[in-house]
Design a protein around this motif. Structure first.
Motif, short mmCIF file in Angstrom:
data_model
loop_
_atom_site.label_atom_id
_atom_site.label_comp_id
_atom_site.label_asym_id
_atom_site.label_seq_id
_atom_site.Cartn_x
_atom_site.Cartn_y
_atom_site.Cartn_z
N GLN A 118 14.10 -19.24 -5.20
CA GLN A 118 14.75 -19.70 -3.97
C GLN A 118 15.82 -18.70 -3.51
OE1 GLN A 118 16.12 -23.53 -5.30
NE2 GLN A 118 14.29 -24.61 -4.55
N GLY A 120 16.09 -16.52 -0.16
CA GLY A 120 17.31 -16.56 0.65
C GLY A 120 17.85 -15.18 0.96
N SER A 126 22.52 -21.81 1.37
CA SER A 126 21.90 -22.33 0.15
C SER A 126 22.93 -23.06 -0.70
CB SER A 126 21.29 -21.19 -0.65
OG SER A 126 20.90 -21.63 -1.94
#
Length: 298
Positions: free
Chosen positions: A235, A239, A248
Motif C-alpha cells: 500500500q 502511495g 494514507s
C-alpha cells in the motif's frame, strides 16, 4: 557593450561514471546547444567522491555565475553543497537513475531540453537541509530508508529495477526500530519503520514521500511510518507512486524547521540517497533560501 563583457561564466561539472548508458556526448551537446552569446563555458571532470564539491566551491570563489551538475543525485548533491550560501547558482543536466532534485525543480530529463533551460536561466532560491551536518536538498531518511541506501551503495547495478529488487530483499529481514522523535515541542516514541525528512516532494523516479513538500517554504516535511507488514508495504509503495501517501493512514506528517531523533539502537541513514553511516542521535535542520538554482519553478 561587447560580447566578451556580457557573457557570464558557466562551469559544467561532469561525473564521467554517471549515466554512462545514456549515449549522450555531453561536451558536443554543450558546444552545439549552449547559448555562447550569453555563456562562457568550461567543463570539469570529477575524479573521486567529493571532488565535485571542491570544484564547485572553487568555481564560486572565482566568480562563476552558474555551475551545472552533470550526473545523478550524488553528483548534484556534491555540486550543490559547494555552492551553499554563495552568489553562484546550481544548474542540472540530469544523467542519473533517480534525478530527484531535477524532477522537483521541473528540469527536463532529456539533456537538450535541460540545456535549453540553462540558456533561458530563470533563477530561484531554494531551501537546503542537513542531517548530522551532512547537507541534503531532496530527502534524508533513518531506518529502512537508510538500510536500503547502504545496500544500494554496495550494489554494482543501478536503475529502478535493481532498487526495487533490493527493497524487496531487505524488507523481508527488517524490523521497525524503537526511537523518539522530537518535533514542534512534542515527543513521539514508537517503533518506526521509516523516519523520512523531505525538503522536496520525492526521492526520485517520481516516488513521492511528501507530495505536499515545498522546497521554498522554509519548512521540513517529516514523514513517520511505524510497523509495516507485507500488505501495508504494498500500500505504501502504491502511495509513493500515486502521490496518495499524504492521505494514507500508514504515514504521519509534521512540518518544522528542526527535528531531533534519538534511537535505542544504531540506525542507518542517508542524505539524498547517499549512504552516510549509522548513529543513535540525529539532528536535522533546514536553512531557508540558502541555494540559488536554475529551475522551471513558478
Amino acid at each position: 557593450m561587447s560580447q566578451s563583457q556580457t557573457r557570464q561564466k558557466v562551469c559544467f561539472i561532469l561525473n564521467p561514471k554517471s549515466g554512462t548508458k545514456s549515449g549522450v556526448d555531453v561536451p558536443a551537446l554543450i558546444e552545439q546547444g549552449l547559448d555562447m552569446e550569453r555563456w562562457e563555458p568550461c567543463l570539469l571532470l570529477t575524479e573521486y567522491a567529493g571532488h565535485a564539491t571542491i570544484l564547485a566551491r572553487q568555481a564560486a570563489e572565482e566568480g562563476t555565475r552558474l555551475v551545472v551538475a552533470v550526473g545523478g543525485d550524488g553528483t548534484v548533491n556534491e555540486v550543490a553543497r559547494g555552492l551553499l550560501n554563495t552568489s553562484t547558482a546550481l544548474g542540472i543536466l540530469p544523467k542519473g537513475s533517480g534525478n530527484g532534485l531535477a524532477r522537483h525543480l521541473k528540469i527536463p530529463l532529456k539533456l537538450p531540453q535541460a540545456l535549453e533551460l540553462i540558456n533561458k536561466a530563470t533563477f530561484h532560491h531554494i531551501d537546503s537541509c542537513a542531517i548530522n551536518g551532512h547537507p541534503f536538498f531532496c530527502t534524508s531518511g533513518i531506518g529502512f530508508d537508510g538500510l536500503v541506501s547502504s545496500a544500494f551503495a554496495k550494489s554494482v547495478k543501478r536503475g529502478l529495477t535493481s532498487y526495487v529488487q533490493l527493497v524487496i530483499k531487505e524488507f523481508r529481514a527488517y524490523f521497525a526500530q524503537e526511537a523518539t522523535v522530537r518535533v514542534n515541542d512534542r515527543e513521539l516514541s514508537s517503533e518506526f519503520f521509516v523516519i523520512a525528512f523531505a525538503n522536496a516532494a520525492q526521492y526520485g523516479n517520481d516516488a513521492f514521500i511528501a507530495p505536499m513538500a515545498d522546497i521554498q517554504d522554509g519548512l521540513l516535511d517529516v514523514c513517520l511510518i511505524r510497523h509495516v507488514g507485507l500488505i501495508q508495504a504494498l500500500q505504501l509503495g502504491y502511495g509513493l507512486m500515486t502521490k496518495t501517501i499524504a492521505t494514507s493512514s500508514l504515514a504521519e506528517f509534521h512540518t518544522c524547521a528542526t527535528v531531533q531523533v534519538q534511537s535505542k539502537e544504531p540506525q542507518h541513514f542517508h542524505a539524498d540517497g547517499e549512504y552516510i553511516g549509522q548513529a543513535t542521535e540525529f539532528e536535522v535542520k533546514l536553512f531557508p533560501k540558502s541555494l540559488e538554482v536554475v529551475a522551471a519553478l513558478a
